[in-house]
Design a protein around this motif. Structure first.
Motif, PDB file in Angstrom:
ATOM      1  N   LEU A 166      37.141  94.742 -39.935  1.00  0.00           N
ATOM      2  CA  LEU A 166      38.249  96.005 -40.445  1.00  0.00           C
ATOM      3  C   LEU A 166      36.514  96.994 -40.218  1.00  0.00           C
ATOM      4  O   LEU A 166      36.683  98.121 -39.956  1.00  0.00           O
ATOM      5  N   PRO A 167      35.430  96.650 -40.920  1.00  0.00           N
ATOM      6  CA  PRO A 167      34.421  97.514 -41.102  1.00  0.00           C
ATOM      7  C   PRO A 167      33.698  97.715 -39.703  1.00  0.00           C
ATOM      8  O   PRO A 167      32.644  99.070 -39.042  1.00  0.00           O
ATOM      9  N   LEU A 168      34.345  96.737 -38.575  1.00  0.00           N
ATOM     10  CA  LEU A 168      33.582  97.589 -36.904  1.00  0.00           C
ATOM     11  C   LEU A 168      34.992  97.976 -36.220  1.00  0.00           C
ATOM     12  O   LEU A 168      34.905  97.423 -35.218  1.00  0.00           O
ATOM     13  N   ALA A 169      35.718  98.603 -36.564  1.00  0.00           N
ATOM     14  CA  ALA A 169      36.963  99.681 -36.000  1.00  0.00           C
ATOM     15  C   ALA A 169      36.611 100.203 -35.141  1.00  0.00           C
ATOM     16  O   ALA A 169      37.371 100.235 -33.834  1.00  0.00           O
ATOM     17  N   GLY A 170      35.198 100.213 -35.290  1.00  0.00           N
ATOM     18  CA  GLY A 170      34.406 101.364 -33.818  1.00  0.00           C
ATOM     19  C   GLY A 170      34.293 100.370 -32.957  1.00  0.00           C
ATOM     20  O   GLY A 170      34.539 101.203 -31.603  1.00  0.00           O
ATOM     21  N   LEU A 171      34.126  99.400 -33.136  1.00  0.00           N
ATOM     22  CA  LEU A 171      34.098  98.292 -31.947  1.00  0.00           C
ATOM     23  C   LEU A 171      35.084  98.508 -31.240  1.00  0.00           C
ATOM     24  O   LEU A 171      35.230  97.981 -30.070  1.00  0.00           O
ATOM     25  N   ALA A 172      36.224  98.024 -31.842  1.00  0.00           N
ATOM     26  CA  ALA A 172      37.661  98.200 -31.177  1.00  0.00           C
ATOM     27  C   ALA A 172      38.180  98.672 -30.644  1.00  0.00           C
ATOM     28  O   ALA A 172      39.018  98.950 -29.793  1.00  0.00           O
ATOM     29  N   LYS A 173      37.718 100.512 -31.289  1.00  0.00           N
ATOM     30  CA  LYS A 173      38.203 101.099 -30.093  1.00  0.00           C
ATOM     31  C   LYS A 173      37.316 101.013 -28.037  1.00  0.00           C
ATOM     32  O   LYS A 173      37.924 101.399 -27.175  1.00  0.00           O
ATOM     33  N   TRP A 174      35.489 101.051 -28.461  1.00  0.00           N
ATOM     34  CA  TRP A 174      35.892 100.887 -27.305  1.00  0.00           C
ATOM     35  C   TRP A 174      36.073  99.807 -26.601  1.00  0.00           C
ATOM     36  O   TRP A 174      36.009  99.337 -25.198  1.00  0.00           O
ATOM     37  N   LEU A 175      35.775  98.618 -27.294  1.00  0.00           N
ATOM     38  CA  LEU A 175      36.661  97.050 -26.423  1.00  0.00           C
ATOM     39  C   LEU A 175      38.386  97.379 -26.155  1.00  0.00           C
ATOM     40  O   LEU A 175      38.444  97.468 -24.306  1.00  0.00           O
ATOM     41  N   ARG A 176      38.707  98.905 -26.716  1.00  0.00           N
ATOM     42  CA  ARG A 176      40.382  98.917 -25.774  1.00  0.00           C
ATOM     43  C   ARG A 176      40.680  99.445 -24.696  1.00  0.00           C
ATOM     44  O   ARG A 176      40.930  99.648 -23.789  1.00  0.00           O
ATOM     45  N   PHE A 177      38.716 100.458 -25.184  1.00  0.00           N
ATOM     46  CA  PHE A 177      38.370 101.473 -23.754  1.00  0.00           C
ATOM     47  C   PHE A 177      37.822 100.789 -22.720  1.00  0.00           C
ATOM     48  O   PHE A 177      38.689 100.670 -21.542  1.00  0.00           O
ATOM     49  N   CYS A 178      37.414  99.749 -23.029  1.00  0.00           N
ATOM     50  CA  CYS A 178      37.789  98.325 -21.390  1.00  0.00           C
ATOM     51  C   CYS A 178      38.758  97.737 -21.070  1.00  0.00           C
ATOM     52  O   CYS A 178      38.685  97.044 -20.640  1.00  0.00           O
ATOM     53  N   GLY A 179      39.662  98.476 -21.878  1.00  0.00           N
ATOM     54  CA  GLY A 179      41.241  97.157 -21.546  1.00  0.00           C
ATOM     55  C   GLY A 179      41.552  96.042 -22.252  1.00  0.00           C
ATOM     56  O   GLY A 179      42.580  95.331 -22.115  1.00  0.00           O
ATOM     57  N   PHE A 180      40.509  95.699 -23.476  1.00  0.00           N
ATOM     58  CA  PHE A 180      41.337  94.504 -24.175  1.00  0.00           C
ATOM     59  C   PHE A 180      41.782  94.843 -25.596  1.00  0.00           C
ATOM     60  O   PHE A 180      41.803  95.918 -25.941  1.00  0.00           O
ATOM     61  N   ASP A 181      42.717  94.134 -25.293  1.00  0.00           N
ATOM     62  CA  ASP A 181      43.321  93.894 -26.749  1.00  0.00           C
ATOM     63  C   ASP A 181      43.078  93.520 -28.209  1.00  0.00           C
ATOM     64  O   ASP A 181      42.263  92.766 -27.976  1.00  0.00           O
ATOM     65  N   ALA A 182      42.966  94.726 -28.643  1.00  0.00           N
ATOM     66  CA  ALA A 182      41.346  94.709 -29.961  1.00  0.00           C
ATOM     67  C   ALA A 182      42.707  95.403 -31.389  1.00  0.00           C
ATOM     68  O   ALA A 182      42.700  96.356 -31.701  1.00  0.00           O
ATOM     69  N   THR A 183      42.997  94.416 -32.422  1.00  0.00           N
ATOM     70  CA  THR A 183      44.484  95.056 -33.131  1.00  0.00           C
ATOM     71  C   THR A 183      42.328  94.544 -34.725  1.00  0.00           C
ATOM     72  O   THR A 183      42.013  94.112 -34.686  1.00  0.00           O
ATOM     73  N   VAL A 184      42.577  95.130 -35.736  1.00  0.00           N
ATOM     74  CA  VAL A 184      41.524  95.922 -36.441  1.00  0.00           C
ATOM     75  C   VAL A 184      42.573  94.836 -38.094  1.00  0.00           C
ATOM     76  O   VAL A 184      43.696  95.445 -38.222  1.00  0.00           O
ATOM     77  N   GLN A 185      41.896  93.865 -38.202  1.00  0.00           N
ATOM     78  CA  GLN A 185      42.300  93.525 -40.075  1.00  0.00           C
ATOM     79  C   GLN A 185      41.039  93.522 -40.310  1.00  0.00           C
ATOM     80  O   GLN A 185      40.237  93.006 -40.499  1.00  0.00           O
ATOM     81  N   ARG A 186      41.440  93.318 -41.968  1.00  0.00           N
ATOM     82  CA  ARG A 186      40.027  92.732 -42.814  1.00  0.00           C
ATOM     83  C   ARG A 186      40.189  91.404 -43.139  1.00  0.00           C
ATOM     84  O   ARG A 186      40.990  91.120 -43.398  1.00  0.00           O
TER      85      ARG A 186
END
Ligand SMILES: [Zn+2]
Length: 146
Positions: free
Chosen positions: A7-27
């Motif tokens: 969860l604290p890396l939710a910002g990173l998840a967004k960039w990964l998605r912009f790069c096309g990767f499936d990124a789910t956020v979870q604590r």
């Protein structure tokens, strides 16, 4: 390749998605999500480093930009593996292509007249076009990639 992001890396998840990767956020609780083929877990919780999981990447970079760089470098992800404009950064949904005549009135006029390709998120309905949502951060990281 898929990511489950602490969860604290939710910002990173967004960039990964912009790069096309499936990124789910979870604590991440005391117990980590079960291992699955092609799925990497990303966290900054240094204490988790002691768990001997090959699919767990404990990142050291302090901010999303450098974390993205760290993930791409450590997993040896090259430019060719990135698929921009394929996934919504907000919802993680796969974008669908939208015929040009359907975006009239939905995007700024100069965009309608200068762009050919449009994509839409089926969930939040946001419309994307080349260059529209490719943040500067990505270009900076790309410049350092092979
Ligand atoms: Zn969306």
């Amino acid at each position: 390749m898929r990511f489950i992001v602490d969860l604290p890396l939710a910002g990173l998840a967004k960039w990964l998605r912009f790069c096309g990767f499936d990124a789910t956020v979870q604590r991440f609780p005391g117990r980590l999500p079960a291992a699955a083929p092609g799925v990497y877990l990303l966290t900054r919780q240094q204490t988790l480093d002691r768990t001997e999981r090959a699919d767990l990447l404990v990142l050291t970079a302090p901010d999303s930009e450098r974390q993205l760089e760290e993930v791409l470098r450590r997993l040896q992800i090259t430019r060719g593996l990135l698929q921009f404009l394929s996934r919504c950064g907000q919802c993680n949904e796969i974008l669908v292509s939208l015929p040009r005549d359907q975006v009239l009135g939905l995007v700024p006029e100069h965009v309608f007249h200068t762009q050919e390709q449009f994509h839409q998120c089926p969930k939040c309905r946001q419309i994307f076009w080349p260059g529209s949502h490719l943040p500067g951060i990505i270009s900076k990281v790309l410049a350092k990639l092979a």
